[in-house]
Design a protein around this motif. Structure first.
Motif, PDB file in Angstrom:
ATOM      1  N   GLN A 287     -30.266  23.782  39.293  1.00  0.00           N
ATOM      2  CA  GLN A 287     -30.177  23.165  37.971  1.00  0.00           C
ATOM      3  C   GLN A 287     -31.582  23.007  37.389  1.00  0.00           C
ATOM      4  O   GLN A 287     -32.447  22.389  38.018  1.00  0.00           O
ATOM      5  CB  GLN A 287     -29.509  21.781  38.035  1.00  0.00           C
ATOM      6  N   LEU A 288     -31.794  23.609  36.229  1.00  0.00           N
ATOM      7  CA  LEU A 288     -33.036  23.440  35.474  1.00  0.00           C
ATOM      8  C   LEU A 288     -32.749  22.563  34.265  1.00  0.00           C
ATOM      9  O   LEU A 288     -31.749  22.773  33.576  1.00  0.00           O
ATOM     10  CB  LEU A 288     -33.564  24.791  34.987  1.00  0.00           C
ATOM     11  N   TYR A 289     -33.601  21.582  34.003  1.00  0.00           N
ATOM     12  CA  TYR A 289     -33.379  20.756  32.817  1.00  0.00           C
ATOM     13  C   TYR A 289     -34.712  20.320  32.224  1.00  0.00           C
ATOM     14  O   TYR A 289     -35.677  20.053  32.941  1.00  0.00           O
ATOM     15  CB  TYR A 289     -32.479  19.554  33.129  1.00  0.00           C
ATOM     16  N   LEU A 290     -34.729  20.303  30.881  1.00  0.00           N
ATOM     17  CA  LEU A 290     -35.902  19.916  30.113  1.00  0.00           C
ATOM     18  C   LEU A 290     -35.490  18.900  29.065  1.00  0.00           C
ATOM     19  O   LEU A 290     -34.326  18.825  28.675  1.00  0.00           O
ATOM     20  CB  LEU A 290     -36.545  21.125  29.418  1.00  0.00           C
ATOM     21  N   HIS A 291     -36.462  18.149  28.588  1.00  0.00           N
ATOM     22  CA  HIS A 291     -36.244  17.156  27.547  1.00  0.00           C
ATOM     23  C   HIS A 291     -37.087  17.518  26.325  1.00  0.00           C
ATOM     24  O   HIS A 291     -38.179  18.096  26.455  1.00  0.00           O
ATOM     25  CB  HIS A 291     -36.617  15.757  28.034  1.00  0.00           C
TER      26      HIS A 291
END
Length: 242
Positions: free
Chosen positions: A133-137
């Motif tokens: 899982q890759l996640y950015l804000h």
């Protein structure tokens, strides 16, 4: 950042890590984009020569200990027997033995460089086995920089996988946007597609983080509804065979 095959780590720790990060971003009035990467036959494509090189150069194993791993991995063959006939022997130069004790741990060592790739693009990463899982804000009123940064990160991940003889399945890779409920209207007006190689990916309304369904507004209502539905299904099956 790997929650599988480790003591005191499970799907719970993976969900808590990712979900708390999404909630903190929403508290700061930011939106988050979560990309669920899917690998094709991850355990079956681990190349023996590469894992031996990683054990020697990254883990510092030498001499007899390294020979133990080489003896465990190398020299395996398989053949097919059908109808009284036997095929020729095929030498296995990749993959881990199914159900082995060392296989999962060696996969963690093999894929440990992914965290460095994500760090170069200031992206967060968490894995559970071969699910990544890759996640950015980013700011909810300007999502394009976040999209471009995620595209660059996925390109780097894809290049790393090609170098390490792994394959990213772009057709099963999912993209999901999360944020406060009042930001959903602004997100729906934007083009939130992501270009994964030649395959465009559209965003979805729910994400299936390890074992838990999370809505785009960070609500767990879908998961709460799915749990009794699944439970009733199995209760009906048990009633039939009672």
């Amino acid at each position: 950042m790997q929650s599988a095959y480790r003591r005191f780590h499970s799907t719970e720790t993976a969900v808590l890590k990712i979900y708390s990060g999404l909630l903190f971003a929403a508290y700061n009035r930011d939106v988050s984009v979560l990309c669920l990467l899917d690998l094709t036959a991850a355990f079956d494509t681990i190349y023996h020569d590469l894992i031996m090189l990683k054990l020697e150069c990254q883990s510092g194993l030498h001499g007899v200990v390294l020979d133990w791993f080489r003896s465990y991995l190398c020299g395996r063959t398989y053949r097919v027997i059908h109808g009284g006939k036997t095929s020729y022997n095929v030498h296995v130069i990749c993959s881990m033995a199914q159900g082995s004790v060392l296989g999962p741990r060696m996969f963690i060592l093999y894929a440990s460089d992914l965290e460095d790739v994500a760090a170069k693009h200031s992206a967060n990463i968490h894995g559970y086995a071969d699910d990544t899982q890759l996640y950015l804000h980013g700011r909810r009123d300007d999502t394009m920089p976040t999209v471009h940064r995620l595209e660059s990160c996925i390109t780097g991940v894809s290049q790393w996988m090609s170098t390490n003889r792994l394959k990213l399945n772009t057709y099963k890779t999912e993209l999901l946007w999360h944020g406060p409920r009042h930001s959903q209207s602004s997100l729906s007006c934007c083009d939130l597609s992501l270009q994964l190689g030649r395959t465009p990916s559209r965003h979805k309304t729910t994400s299936f983080c390890p074992r838990v369904t999370i809505s785009s507004d960070l609500s767990l209502q879908c998961h709460i509804s799915n749990v009794p539905a699944t439970s009733f299904h199995w209760l009906r099956q048990l009633r039939r065979v009672r």
